[in-house]
Design a protein around this motif. Sequence first.
Motif, short mmCIF file in Angstrom:
data_model
loop_
_atom_site.label_atom_id
_atom_site.label_comp_id
_atom_site.label_asym_id
_atom_site.label_seq_id
_atom_site.Cartn_x
_atom_site.Cartn_y
_atom_site.Cartn_z
N PHE A 118 84.89 41.94 -98.88
CA PHE A 118 84.44 40.92 -98.30
C PHE A 118 85.43 39.66 -99.17
CE2 PHE A 118 82.24 36.68 -99.25
CZ PHE A 118 82.19 36.13 -97.99
N GLN A 122 87.83 37.56 -96.64
CA GLN A 122 87.11 36.54 -96.20
C GLN A 122 87.99 35.28 -95.61
OE1 GLN A 122 84.74 33.99 -98.97
NE2 GLN A 122 85.92 35.25 -100.71
N LEU A 148 80.21 36.16 -94.08
CA LEU A 148 81.04 35.12 -93.65
C LEU A 148 80.30 33.86 -93.29
CD1 LEU A 148 83.00 37.21 -91.15
CD2 LEU A 148 83.74 36.33 -93.19
N LYS A 152 82.11 31.35 -88.62
CA LYS A 152 82.90 32.34 -88.29
C LYS A 152 82.34 33.63 -87.92
CE LYS A 152 87.21 33.18 -90.87
NZ LYS A 152 87.75 33.21 -92.24
N GLN A 153 81.09 33.70 -87.81
CA GLN A 153 80.25 35.13 -87.78
C GLN A 153 80.48 35.25 -86.42
OE1 GLN A 153 76.45 34.36 -89.03
NE2 GLN A 153 76.70 34.77 -91.26
#
Length: 333
Positions: A118, A122, A148, A152-153
């Motif tokens: 991540f 990211q 996130l 953005k998810q």
Amino acid sequence: MENMSGVQKAAVLLISLGPEKSATIFKHLKEDEIEELTLEIANTRSISPQVKEEVMEEFYQICLAQQYIAEGGIGYARELLEKALGNDQAQTVISKLTASLQVRPFEFVRKTEASQVFNFIQDEHPQTIALILSYLIPAQAAMILGSLPPEKQADVAKRIATMDRTSPDVIREVENVLERKLASLVNQDYAIIGGVDAVVEILNAVDRATEKHIMETMEIDEPELADEIRKKMFVFEDILLLDDRAIQRVLRDVDNNDLAIALKGSNEEVQNAIFNNLSKRLAAMIKEDMEFMGPVRMKDVEEAQQKIVGIIRKLEDSGEIVISRGGGDEIIV
């Protein structure tokens, strides 16, 4: 045996393995492959013990090589095979394998902690993140997706769901950024990745808040896609994820006839979970209904199961029951 085609060798192998094991293998093949193999098996009259032994030995060597590649890459596989089979035989096996084997990209990422991955990805473009998550195991991808930013998810989830085929050049480019050591082994055919099933597995593993946000956003932007994903997110057999109190709450809203039809197509574990949460009298009545209704169309079973799944989703959304899915849902306050 050198003059035998791949299909002929496969037919010999399946005949040698016997009907039960061969039937299991057939479940993982495409329709045209099954037809081709079935025809070849039907046309195979007799097999000498020597040919049978040679085919089985070649199959074993290829399986061994594939396992070695999964454990440590092509170099590791070649080294072990050379020790076991000698240089020439090892090279023959590796050549056969690399000609047909599609080595799964991003193997090194799957062996890395999700938090580290991540931190590394990211700030990448959502499409790049979607590509990487498509290759990770669902639990690992779920942790990254849940970490996130909310805005953005949903974008990343949508890109995973709508992803179909990705050029090997693009995959290699992303792998190079991630210092992928085995980029040269990526198959030159287009790699099929992502899709609705991939995003469903990831969303089933994220916490409820993340899943809800993604689905609500997707329902606005891509309502048809959101509906397709939602239908696959919780299957009837997932009722085993509920505790006894939750199952009892669900059963209060379920029509007995729908329950009997739904259980006709379920496994023994699911049936026991349901019957154990019914009164003895009602459980006996449902069992009797199942026995006397006779054969039931699979379409009717699926419709009845989907009705019950709908009830479960509705009760979960209202907060009356909790589906144990890991992540944030495991926190008790």
